[in-house]
Design a protein around this motif. Structure first.
Motif, short mmCIF file in Angstrom:
data_model
loop_
_atom_site.label_atom_id
_atom_site.label_comp_id
_atom_site.label_asym_id
_atom_site.label_seq_id
_atom_site.Cartn_x
_atom_site.Cartn_y
_atom_site.Cartn_z
N SER A 197 0.82 -1.22 0.00
CA SER A 197 0.00 0.00 0.00
C SER A 197 0.85 1.27 0.00
N ASP A 198 2.12 1.17 0.44
CA ASP A 198 3.00 2.33 0.46
C ASP A 198 3.81 2.47 -0.82
N SER A 199 3.54 1.63 -1.81
CA SER A 199 4.27 1.69 -3.07
C SER A 199 3.94 2.95 -3.84
N VAL A 200 4.89 3.44 -4.63
CA VAL A 200 4.64 4.59 -5.49
C VAL A 200 3.56 4.25 -6.51
N THR A 201 3.54 3.02 -6.98
CA THR A 201 2.54 2.56 -7.95
C THR A 201 1.93 1.26 -7.41
N PHE A 228 3.69 2.15 -17.92
CA PHE A 228 2.25 2.37 -17.77
C PHE A 228 1.85 1.85 -16.40
N PHE A 229 1.15 2.70 -15.61
CA PHE A 229 0.75 2.32 -14.26
C PHE A 229 -0.78 2.40 -14.17
N PRO A 230 -1.46 1.25 -14.29
CA PRO A 230 -2.92 1.25 -14.47
C PRO A 230 -3.72 1.77 -13.30
N GLU A 231 -3.20 1.70 -12.08
CA GLU A 231 -3.99 2.11 -10.91
C GLU A 231 -3.42 3.35 -10.22
N HIS A 232 -2.55 4.05 -10.90
CA HIS A 232 -1.97 5.26 -10.32
C HIS A 232 -2.07 6.38 -11.35
N ARG A 233 -2.25 7.60 -10.89
CA ARG A 233 -2.29 8.75 -11.78
C ARG A 233 -1.39 9.85 -11.23
N ILE A 234 -0.52 10.35 -12.06
CA ILE A 234 0.25 11.54 -11.73
C ILE A 234 -0.68 12.75 -11.87
N ALA A 235 -0.75 13.56 -10.84
CA ALA A 235 -1.64 14.74 -10.84
C ALA A 235 -3.08 14.34 -11.13
N ASP A 236 -3.48 13.13 -10.72
CA ASP A 236 -4.84 12.62 -10.95
C ASP A 236 -5.22 12.58 -12.42
#
Length: 343
Positions: A197-201, A228-236
């Motif tokens: 859960s503390d991962s960047v992605t 490509f990071f499917p469950e993370h967004r930079i700046a939403d």
């Protein structure tokens, strides 16, 4: 950098050879829609993209594999010496394949399901004395190929599909340390055993990324590829990054050359597949002096391949990046296996 070509129709006529009809071609072009970036902190977004790229390392996949083996039960998964049966390893032609593997389609008594296979191999050598001028040298490599998944009733614990490779060389001597490290991944990696859960992605990534770095007596960094990071967004908003960067620190650059700015570019992609890039000039092999006004850490912003006059340039701070880069511990290259051994 991705280049965007705009195709415009020209005035003219075309004749259909089958029906003998003349068709008028519509003149003009379609105006390219540019995304609205109001309220987006691009400097922070590009810095986040670099941080994410630096987290995409072979060690993440390797640790996930270790957790998967630790969680297994006797006979599930089956462990073997050498190449897993039926696996098509991406190796040079060789009659003898060393390393270890698991291959199975099974469920443990605790409800963990294993499907597919993984193969890995490690080589490590060490020589010398760190208390001498020549020093002690450690060279280590590890490779992992996989098309496997481990899951329980509620969660994908680990999915590994692709290839991960890593190499490390460390020299330790009296008042002297030098290390070089590289990591190359062409893989999809996800699952709670690899990304906490503390991962960047936390949702993992699909990537084709190469990282090379050195430190100790010569700080250098190269990042090349995409993530490509499917469950993370930079700046939403941004779900992918791509880059081609090379950077040298104070100890790695030639005397008098720029260390505040990398060579290359960084791109981030939003969910509509629109790319925003920052390009650092000059490109290629041209060197910039450390007192040149161009040595400012600033790059030109392009949106969908077009230079954005309103945004102009943005500036990133690369001076602090060296404090975040460190090589893996060579001791971590050895993969601990369960007591029952190989079949």
């Amino acid at each position: 950098m991705r280049l965007l070509f705009l195709l415009a129709a020209c005035n003219g006529e075309a004749k259909d050879s089958e029906q003998g009809e003349t068709v008028e071609l519509d003149a003009g072009s379609t105006e390219l829609t540019l995304p609205d970036l109001e309220g987006i902190d691009l400097e922070a977004s590009f810095s986040d993209a670099v941080a994410i790229a630096l987290s995409v390392q072979t060690g993440v996949a390797w640790d996930g594999l270790g957790h998967a083996l630790d969680a297994g039960h006797e006979g599930c998964p089956d462990l073997y010496a050498g190449q897993p049966e039926g696996a098509d390893l991406d190796l040079a032609d060789d009659d003898e394949v060393s390393g270890q593997s698991w291959v199975d389609d099974c469920v443990t008594p605790g409800g963990l399901a294993y499907r597919g296979w993984s193969w890995w191999d490690v080589e490590m050598t060490g020589s010398g004395d760190p208390e001498t001028a020549e020093g002690h040298t450690v060279d280590a490599t590890r490779i992992l190929e996989s098309d496997g998944v481990m899951a329980d009733n509620t969660d994908v614990r680990l999915l590994l599909k692709g290839t991960a490779e890593e190499s490390l060389s460390v020299v330790t001597a009296l008042d002297y340390t030098r290390w070089t490290w590289s990591s190359s991944l062409d893989a999809s990696v996800t699952g709670s055993d690899a990304f906490g859960s503390d991962s960047v992605t936390p949702g993992g990534w699909r990537t084709d990324l190469y990282i090379q770095a050195s430190g100790g007596d010569a700080d250098t960094l190269e990042l090349r590829g995409n993530v490509f990071f499917p469950e993370h967004r930079i700046a939403d908003r941004f779900d992918s990054t791509a880059m081609e960067l090379s950077l040298a620190g104070e100890t790695g650059a030639a005397p008098g050359t720029c260390t505040a700015e990398p060579k290359g570019w960084i791109g981030i992609r939003d969910e509509n597949a629109w790319w925003v890039d920052v390009v650092f000039l000059p490109l290629g092999d041209a060197e910039v002096a450390d007192d040149d006004p161009a040595c400012d850490g600033c790059g030109t912003v392009y949106i969908r391949g077009l230079e954005d006059d309103a945004l102009g340039e943005i500036c990133l701070d690369f001076d602090t990046i060296w404090a975040t880069i460190s090589p893996p511990d060579s001791a971590d290259f050895a993969l601990s296996l369960r007591d029952e051994g190989f079949e």
